[in-house]
Design a protein around this motif. Structure first.
Motif, PDB file in Angstrom:
ATOM      1  N   LEU A 195      -1.099  -2.099  -4.385  1.00 44.15           N
ATOM      2  CA  LEU A 195      -0.222  -2.505  -5.491  1.00 44.15           C
ATOM      3  C   LEU A 195       0.189  -3.952  -5.270  1.00 44.15           C
ATOM      4  N   ILE A 196      -0.132  -4.794  -6.244  1.00 44.91           N
ATOM      5  CA  ILE A 196       0.097  -6.225  -6.048  1.00 44.91           C
ATOM      6  C   ILE A 196       1.572  -6.585  -6.145  1.00 44.91           C
ATOM      7  N   ARG A 197       1.981  -7.559  -5.359  1.00 48.19           N
ATOM      8  CA  ARG A 197       3.331  -8.114  -5.406  1.00 48.19           C
ATOM      9  C   ARG A 197       3.221  -9.631  -5.510  1.00 48.19           C
ATOM     10  N   TRP A 198       4.143 -10.221  -6.261  1.00 47.00           N
ATOM     11  CA  TRP A 198       4.172 -11.679  -6.391  1.00 47.00           C
ATOM     12  C   TRP A 198       5.477 -12.191  -5.797  1.00 47.00           C
ATOM     13  N   PHE A 240       0.839  -1.198   0.000  1.00 48.54           N
ATOM     14  CA  PHE A 240       0.000   0.000   0.000  1.00 48.54           C
ATOM     15  C   PHE A 240       0.874   1.248   0.000  1.00 48.54           C
ATOM     16  N   GLN A 241       0.551   2.158  -0.911  1.00 53.74           N
ATOM     17  CA  GLN A 241       1.302   3.417  -0.986  1.00 53.74           C
ATOM     18  C   GLN A 241       0.379   4.591  -0.654  1.00 53.74           C
ATOM     19  N   PRO A 242       0.826   5.472   0.269  1.00 58.30           N
ATOM     20  CA  PRO A 242      -0.051   6.571   0.695  1.00 58.30           C
ATOM     21  C   PRO A 242      -0.213   7.660  -0.363  1.00 58.30           C
ATOM     22  N   GLY A 273       3.905   9.389  -4.198  1.00 56.83           N
ATOM     23  CA  GLY A 273       5.254   9.151  -4.693  1.00 56.83           C
ATOM     24  C   GLY A 273       6.185   8.784  -3.561  1.00 56.83           C
ATOM     25  N   TYR A 274       7.410   8.413  -3.941  1.00 59.49           N
ATOM     26  CA  TYR A 274       8.381   7.927  -2.961  1.00 59.49           C
ATOM     27  C   TYR A 274       8.650   8.949  -1.864  1.00 59.49           C
ATOM     28  N   LEU A 275       8.564  10.259  -2.192  1.00 53.95           N
ATOM     29  CA  LEU A 275       8.796  11.285  -1.167  1.00 53.95           C
ATOM     30  C   LEU A 275       7.799  11.150  -0.015  1.00 53.95           C
ATOM     31  N   LEU A 305      -9.224   8.127 -13.184  1.00 54.18           N
ATOM     32  CA  LEU A 305      -8.575   7.870 -14.467  1.00 54.18           C
ATOM     33  C   LEU A 305      -7.068   7.899 -14.231  1.00 54.18           C
ATOM     34  N   ASP A 306      -6.446   6.731 -14.358  1.00 53.50           N
ATOM     35  CA  ASP A 306      -5.030   6.542 -14.019  1.00 53.50           C
ATOM     36  C   ASP A 306      -4.146   6.887 -15.220  1.00 53.50           C
ATOM     37  N   ASP A 307      -2.889   7.199 -14.955  1.00 51.64           N
ATOM     38  CA  ASP A 307      -1.882   7.432 -16.009  1.00 51.64           C
ATOM     39  C   ASP A 307      -2.331   8.490 -17.006  1.00 51.64           C
ATOM     40  N   VAL A 352       5.832  11.666  -7.200  1.00 50.29           N
ATOM     41  CA  VAL A 352       6.469  12.820  -6.547  1.00 50.29           C
ATOM     42  C   VAL A 352       7.648  12.320  -5.708  1.00 50.29           C
ATOM     43  N   GLU A 353       8.844  12.693  -6.115  1.00 50.15           N
ATOM     44  CA  GLU A 353      10.051  12.139  -5.488  1.00 50.15           C
ATOM     45  C   GLU A 353      10.851  13.167  -4.697  1.00 50.15           C
ATOM     46  N   ASP A 354      10.567  14.451  -4.838  1.00 52.84           N
ATOM     47  CA  ASP A 354      11.326  15.439  -4.052  1.00 52.84           C
ATOM     48  C   ASP A 354      10.434  16.616  -3.654  1.00 52.84           C
ATOM     49  N   ASP A 409       0.010  11.235 -14.926  1.00 50.45           N
ATOM     50  CA  ASP A 409       1.087  10.248 -15.043  1.00 50.45           C
ATOM     51  C   ASP A 409       2.416  10.815 -14.549  1.00 50.45           C
ATOM     52  N   ARG A 410       3.208   9.924 -13.961  1.00 54.80           N
ATOM     53  CA  ARG A 410       4.435  10.405 -13.335  1.00 54.80           C
ATOM     54  C   ARG A 410       5.454  10.938 -14.331  1.00 54.80           C
ATOM     55  N   SER A 411       5.323  10.609 -15.620  1.00 54.80           N
ATOM     56  CA  SER A 411       6.270  11.144 -16.605  1.00 54.80           C
ATOM     57  C   SER A 411       6.201  12.681 -16.655  1.00 54.80           C
TER      58      SER A 411
HETATM   59  P1  C2E Z   1       0.379   2.323 -11.559  1.00 54.22           P
HETATM   60  O1  C2E Z   1      -1.036   1.979 -11.271  1.00 54.22           O
HETATM   61  O2  C2E Z   1       0.644   3.550 -12.356  1.00 54.22           O
HETATM   62  O3  C2E Z   1       1.087   2.376 -10.136  1.00 54.22           O
HETATM   63  C1  C2E Z   1       2.106   3.275  -9.797  1.00 54.22           C
HETATM   64  C2  C2E Z   1       3.472   2.638  -9.942  1.00 54.22           C
HETATM   65  O4  C2E Z   1       4.479   3.623  -9.741  1.00 54.22           O
HETATM   66  C3  C2E Z   1       3.751   1.544  -8.901  1.00 54.22           C
HETATM   67  O5  C2E Z   1       4.602   0.575  -9.504  1.00 54.22           O
HETATM   68  C4  C2E Z   1       4.498   2.333  -7.828  1.00 54.22           C
HETATM   69  O6  C2E Z   1       5.312   1.510  -7.013  1.00 54.22           O
HETATM   70  C5  C2E Z   1       5.318   3.258  -8.681  1.00 54.22           C
HETATM   71  N1  C2E Z   1       5.688   4.484  -7.973  1.00 54.22           N
HETATM   72  C6  C2E Z   1       5.036   5.101  -6.958  1.00 54.22           C
HETATM   73  N2  C2E Z   1       5.646   6.231  -6.589  1.00 54.22           N
HETATM   74  C7  C2E Z   1       6.741   6.371  -7.397  1.00 54.22           C
HETATM   75  C8  C2E Z   1       7.789   7.345  -7.498  1.00 54.22           C
HETATM   76  O7  C2E Z   1       7.847   8.340  -6.770  1.00 54.22           O
HETATM   77  N3  C2E Z   1       8.723   7.132  -8.464  1.00 54.22           N
HETATM   78  C9  C2E Z   1       8.695   6.044  -9.294  1.00 54.22           C
HETATM   79  N4  C2E Z   1       9.646   5.920 -10.202  1.00 54.22           N
HETATM   80  N5  C2E Z   1       7.707   5.107  -9.221  1.00 54.22           N
HETATM   81  C10 C2E Z   1       6.753   5.271  -8.286  1.00 54.22           C
HETATM   82  P2  C2E Z   1       4.321  -0.973  -9.337  1.00 54.22           P
HETATM   83  O8  C2E Z   1       3.813  -1.261  -7.956  1.00 54.22           O
HETATM   84  O9  C2E Z   1       5.533  -1.702  -9.822  1.00 54.22           O
HETATM   85  O10 C2E Z   1       3.116  -1.250 -10.321  1.00 54.22           O
HETATM   86  C11 C2E Z   1       3.273  -1.098 -11.712  1.00 54.22           C
HETATM   87  C12 C2E Z   1       1.952  -1.149 -12.414  1.00 54.22           C
HETATM   88  O11 C2E Z   1       1.385  -2.467 -12.316  1.00 54.22           O
HETATM   89  C13 C2E Z   1       0.899  -0.216 -11.845  1.00 54.22           C
HETATM   90  O12 C2E Z   1       1.111   1.093 -12.318  1.00 54.22           O
HETATM   91  C14 C2E Z   1      -0.357  -0.857 -12.378  1.00 54.22           C
HETATM   92  O13 C2E Z   1      -0.569  -0.503 -13.720  1.00 54.22           O
HETATM   93  C15 C2E Z   1      -0.012  -2.341 -12.313  1.00 54.22           C
HETATM   94  N6  C2E Z   1      -0.570  -2.902 -11.072  1.00 54.22           N
HETATM   95  C16 C2E Z   1      -0.071  -2.904  -9.817  1.00 54.22           C
HETATM   96  N7  C2E Z   1      -0.899  -3.550  -8.956  1.00 54.22           N
HETATM   97  C17 C2E Z   1      -1.964  -3.927  -9.685  1.00 54.22           C
HETATM   98  C18 C2E Z   1      -3.189  -4.637  -9.371  1.00 54.22           C
HETATM   99  O14 C2E Z   1      -3.475  -5.004  -8.209  1.00 54.22           O
HETATM  100  N8  C2E Z   1      -4.045  -4.873 -10.429  1.00 54.22           N
HETATM  101  C19 C2E Z   1      -3.778  -4.458 -11.685  1.00 54.22           C
HETATM  102  N9  C2E Z   1      -4.684  -4.725 -12.660  1.00 54.22           N
HETATM  103  N10 C2E Z   1      -2.660  -3.788 -12.008  1.00 54.22           N
HETATM  104  C20 C2E Z   1      -1.761  -3.526 -11.017  1.00 54.22           C
END
Ligand code: C2E
Ligand code: CA
Ligand code: CA
Ligand code: CA
Length: 275
Positions: free
Chosen positions: A60-63, A43-45, A253-255, A174-176, A234-236, A198-200
């Motif tokens: 955010l899912i992890r395997w 979980f990210q705040p 973001g990581y910050l 609406l993501d990204d 958001v990193e800084d 989107d973070r870009s």
């Molecule tokens: P997303 O939905 O755009 O999630 C944000 C991603 O950016 C996450 O990567 C997160 O860890 C990362 N992130 C957060 N803050 C920062 C930052 O400050 N800097 C940088 N460089 N990255 C940051 P993550 O966890 O690896 O997930 C990647 C993508 O996988 C997600 O992008 C989403 O599209 C997908 N995903 C993750 N969990 C799920 C899920 O439960 N279901 C589905 N369908 N997709 C998921």
């Protein structure tokens, strides 16, 4: 180490074979990953800039793969989407995120990513309704994050599904935002509560005037359309200040906090951020 499947000819395509085999191996391992309990949610705040408080968490899912270690969702979600395994995995994410929202994260909202494939599944709305009933989490505390890929193929059906979800009372983000194609028209045609930039754009904001202009425009659009605007990545602190000055509602973001398991959940905002 070929597994004798009907696509063994891929072995003879130089360069491609490895990738194909790799995907197929992941696909195979995924069949047992759910029942073996190898998936976990981090979980990210997300922080409200006006109050400097954590207002929600994104699941955010992890395997935890027994041999490979942690496999990134960026790697295995596309494989799960292609094979259809994303549907049961998505159900797990819904149930698990809401279980945690009723036990560990009890006041903040919870955001859940929904794959276009999962969204198109016939039972999706019923799955959401059932997960809400089982968990007892108020629908208003739940946000579903979709990307515009979800809206492209059959937008009439997508609108119907979103309308039913809104009737249940969940919020839609609406993501990204900004990385795809006809995003602007989607904003007025679909009932979003929130836009995630989107973070870009965020990472380029100080170096690239165009990215900054896009952020400013999306913030203004969000205000006009009564949608919350969240900046991703958001990193800084400089970026955080810039976003606050522009009137962006929330930052992630990581910050502010790294994605973490519930045992290490980020409960408060670091001091250098809230000052
Ligand atoms: P997303 O939905 O755009 O999630 C944000 C991603 O950016 C996450 O990567 C997160 O860890 C990362 N992130 C957060 N803050 C920062 C930052 O400050 N800097 C940088 N460089 N990255 C940051 P993550 O966890 O690896 O997930 C990647 C993508 O996988 C997600 O992008 C989403 O599209 C997908 N995903 C993750 N969990 C799920 C899920 O439960 N279901 C589905 N369908 N997709 C998921
Ligand atoms: Ca997301
Ligand atoms: Ca995103
Ligand atoms: Ca993304």
């Amino acid at each position: 180490a070929k597994n004798g499947g009907r696509h063994t000819y891929c072995v003879f395509q130089p360069g491609m074979g490895d990738e194909v085999r790799q995907r197929r191996a992941l696909e195979k391992d995924m069949n047992t990953a759910l029942s073996a309990g190898e998936f976990e949610l981090f979980f990210q705040p997300r922080m409200c800039l006006a109050s400097a408080r954590i207002v929600s968490y994104e699941a955010l899912i992890r395997w935890n793969h027994p041999e490979r270690g942690l496999v990134s969702p960026a790697e295995f979600i596309p494989v799960a989407e292609a094979s259809g395994q994303i549907v049961p995995i998505g159900k797990y994410v819904l149930a698990e995120a809401l279980r945690i929202a009723s036990s560990t994260i009890t006041t903040a909202s919870i955001s859940i990513n929904v794959s276009p494939v999962q969204f198109r599944d016939r039972d999706f709305v019923d799955d959401v309704r059932r997960a809400i009933e089982t968990s007892g989490v108020p629908a208003g505390r739940i946000e579903l994050e979709i990307t515009e890929n979800t809206l492209i193929e059959d937008d009439a059906r997508a609108l119907a599904v979103l309308t039913r979800l809104k009737e249940i009372g969940v919020n839609i983000a609406l993501d990204d935002f900004g990385v795809g194609y006809s995003s602007l028209s989607y904003l007025s045609r679909f009932p979003f509560d929130c836009i995630k930039i989107d973070r870009s754009f965020v990472s380029e904001a100080q170096r690239n005037y165009g990215s900054l202009a896009i952020i400013e425009t999306v913030v203004r659009l969000g205000k006009a359309l009564k949608m919350r605007v969240v900046a991703e990545g958001v990193e800084d602190t400089e970026k955080l200040c810039l976003l606050a000055q522009r009137g962006c509602h929330e930052a992630q973001g990581y910050l502010i906090g790294m994605p973490a398991p519930t045992s290490k959940l980020v409960r408060s905002i670091p001091e250098e951020v809230s000052e």
